[in-house]
Design a protein around this motif. Structure first.
Motif, mmCIF file in Angstrom:
data_model
loop_
_atom_site.group_PDB
_atom_site.id
_atom_site.type_symbol
_atom_site.label_atom_id
_atom_site.label_comp_id
_atom_site.label_asym_id
_atom_site.label_seq_id
_atom_site.Cartn_x
_atom_site.Cartn_y
_atom_site.Cartn_z
ATOM 1 N N LEU A 1 0.867 -1.310 -0.056
ATOM 2 C CA LEU A 1 -0.071 0.101 0.071
ATOM 3 C C LEU A 1 0.796 1.146 -0.031
ATOM 4 N N MET A 2 1.934 1.184 0.928
ATOM 5 C CA MET A 2 2.985 2.330 0.541
ATOM 6 C C MET A 2 3.542 2.540 -0.801
ATOM 7 N N GLN A 3 3.921 1.310 -1.121
ATOM 8 C CA GLN A 3 4.885 1.345 -2.371
ATOM 9 C C GLN A 3 3.884 1.877 -3.742
ATOM 10 N N ILE A 4 2.609 1.632 -3.587
ATOM 11 C CA ILE A 4 1.835 2.533 -4.803
ATOM 12 C C ILE A 4 1.222 3.683 -4.370
ATOM 13 N N LYS A 5 1.465 4.193 -3.123
ATOM 14 C CA LYS A 5 0.950 5.449 -2.576
ATOM 15 C C LYS A 5 -0.403 5.344 -2.435
ATOM 16 N N ALA A 6 -1.074 4.263 -1.808
ATOM 17 C CA ALA A 6 -2.416 4.262 -1.706
ATOM 18 C C ALA A 6 -2.659 4.652 -0.529
ATOM 19 N N ILE A 7 -1.524 4.183 0.429
ATOM 20 C CA ILE A 7 -1.195 5.113 1.842
ATOM 21 C C ILE A 7 -0.138 6.072 1.676
ATOM 22 N N LYS A 8 -0.432 7.413 2.394
ATOM 23 C CA LYS A 8 0.571 8.292 2.178
ATOM 24 C C LYS A 8 0.898 8.690 3.790
ATOM 25 N N LEU A 9 1.986 8.785 4.286
ATOM 26 C CA LEU A 9 2.371 9.134 5.499
ATOM 27 C C LEU A 9 3.173 10.597 5.413
ATOM 28 N N GLU A 10 2.439 11.529 5.964
ATOM 29 C CA GLU A 10 3.156 12.843 5.804
ATOM 30 C C GLU A 10 3.043 13.548 7.466
ATOM 31 N N PRO A 11 3.878 12.971 8.263
ATOM 32 C CA PRO A 11 3.651 13.674 9.881
ATOM 33 C C PRO A 11 4.042 15.095 9.728
ATOM 34 N N GLN A 12 4.933 15.547 8.865
ATOM 35 C CA GLN A 12 5.324 16.870 9.100
ATOM 36 C C GLN A 12 4.602 17.936 8.122
ATOM 37 N N GLU A 13 3.626 17.337 7.223
ATOM 38 C CA GLU A 13 2.788 18.026 6.562
ATOM 39 C C GLU A 13 1.629 17.316 6.175
ATOM 40 N N ILE B 1 -6.642 2.920 -5.514
ATOM 41 C CA ILE B 1 -5.825 2.892 -6.248
ATOM 42 C C ILE B 1 -5.221 1.644 -6.449
ATOM 43 N N ILE B 2 -5.253 0.570 -5.700
ATOM 44 C CA ILE B 2 -5.088 -0.800 -5.832
ATOM 45 C C ILE B 2 -5.804 -1.549 -7.336
ATOM 46 N N LEU B 3 -6.682 -0.954 -7.655
ATOM 47 C CA LEU B 3 -7.302 -1.670 -8.827
ATOM 48 C C LEU B 3 -6.573 -1.268 -10.178
ATOM 49 N N SER B 4 -5.433 -0.432 -10.147
ATOM 50 C CA SER B 4 -4.624 0.215 -11.224
ATOM 51 C C SER B 4 -3.296 -0.730 -11.296
ATOM 52 N N TYR B 5 -3.106 -1.580 -10.458
ATOM 53 C CA TYR B 5 -2.089 -2.340 -10.516
ATOM 54 C C TYR B 5 -2.291 -3.932 -10.220
ATOM 55 N N PRO B 6 -2.254 -4.610 -11.437
ATOM 56 C CA PRO B 6 -2.791 -6.070 -11.416
ATOM 57 C C PRO B 6 -2.120 -6.767 -10.362
ATOM 58 N N ASN C 1 10.464 -0.022 10.096
ATOM 59 C CA ASN C 1 11.512 -0.881 9.806
ATOM 60 C C ASN C 1 12.232 -0.621 8.513
ATOM 61 N N THR C 2 11.420 -0.219 7.639
ATOM 62 C CA THR C 2 12.011 -0.032 6.287
ATOM 63 C C THR C 2 12.684 1.509 6.198
ATOM 64 N N ASN C 3 12.629 2.085 7.018
ATOM 65 C CA ASN C 3 12.940 3.697 7.029
ATOM 66 C C ASN C 3 12.268 4.391 6.131
ATOM 67 N N TYR C 4 11.035 4.175 5.872
ATOM 68 C CA TYR C 4 10.028 5.099 5.155
ATOM 69 C C TYR C 4 9.623 6.110 6.145
ATOM 70 N N ILE C 5 9.714 6.025 7.490
ATOM 71 C CA ILE C 5 9.565 7.056 8.416
ATOM 72 C C ILE C 5 10.659 6.776 9.351
ATOM 73 N N ASN C 6 10.874 8.062 10.174
ATOM 74 C CA ASN C 6 11.948 7.655 11.233
ATOM 75 C C ASN C 6 11.263 7.665 12.743
ATOM 76 N N THR C 7 11.992 7.436 13.653
ATOM 77 C CA THR C 7 11.532 7.056 14.996
ATOM 78 C C THR C 7 10.637 8.114 15.515
ATOM 79 N N GLU C 8 10.937 9.576 15.349
ATOM 80 C CA GLU C 8 10.279 10.632 15.538
ATOM 81 C C GLU C 8 8.857 10.769 15.105
ATOM 82 N N GLU C 9 8.970 10.503 13.704
ATOM 83 C CA GLU C 9 7.713 10.475 12.759
ATOM 84 C C GLU C 9 6.709 9.274 13.278
#
Length: 213
Positions: free
Chosen positions: A15-27, A45-50, A189-197
């Protein structure tokens, strides 16, 4: 409830890979409700990725059969879960119906579209659970039509206390492929966000209506 932790982690990653979920703690985003939120989810958005929609479809189907065996009908909640619900029904070779938020104001004034017979067992498919009110509205419509609602499966839930209380009060089992806790752990765990976020995101979930960026 999560039935498979590995599926929960993989689903969150996809879901994060295709930006179906976006994480923006700062904005933060602003939801339609007016809430400020560090997360935005649009699972359509999932429907656009077979390959990813097939992953979701197959894991939904496997978990439905594991939990409930063979249902008579798969029902999707309009509009977000119509597409994925239909794919699940096709995979399981089952009839499909979908449930509108309210009856149409014209024509046959249907709220449930498709053929549903009283007494048939139904598993409901949803794309996203927030408070659960719209999802349970669909369940009520199915019950009023005489359906035996076995439970609901959703792609993702925020895990708000309100939703857990609403499903408990309605006596409806909810299972999801992934949830907020697995999402934050996977993102961290994948460094998409840091500990503070990660901390900001966990704080938001405790009281989203009153959270201030």
């Amino acid at each position: 409830m999560i039935l498979n932790k590995e599926t929960a982690k993989k689903t969150a990653e996809l879901l994060m890979q295709i930006k179906a979920i976006k994480l923006e703690p700062q904005e933060p985003f602003t939801w339609a409700s007016g809430w400020k939120s560090p997360i935005y989810c649009d699972n359509r958005i999932i429907l656009s990725y077979p390959s990813i929609r097939n992953y979701v479809r197959e894991h939904f189907a496997k978990q439905i059969e594991l939990k409930y065996g063979k249902a008579d009908v798969i029902a999707g909640v309009a509009t977000g879960a119509i597409g994925i619900g239909m794919l699940v029904a096709e995979y399981l070779s089952l009839p499909f119906v979908y449930v509108r938020p309210e009856p149409k104001s014209h024509g046959r004034k249907n709220q449930i579209e498709g053929n549903l017979e009283p007494g048939q067992s139904v598993v409901v498919i949803e794309d996203l659970i927030s408070t659960g009110k719209s999802s349970l509205n669909a369940v009520n419509a199915l019950k009023e039509a005489g359906a035996n609602v076995k439970g609901m499966f959703a792609i993702f839930t925020y895990g708000f206390d309100a939703s857990e209380e609403n499903f408990k009060a309605a006596e409806i089992e909810l299972h999801t492929l992934s949830d907020y806790d697995h999402l934050i752990d996977t993102a961290h765990n994948t460094n998409y966000i840091n500990t503070e976020e990660a901390g900001i995101l966990r704080t938001w979930r405790k009281d989203p209506a009153n959270w201030k960026p």
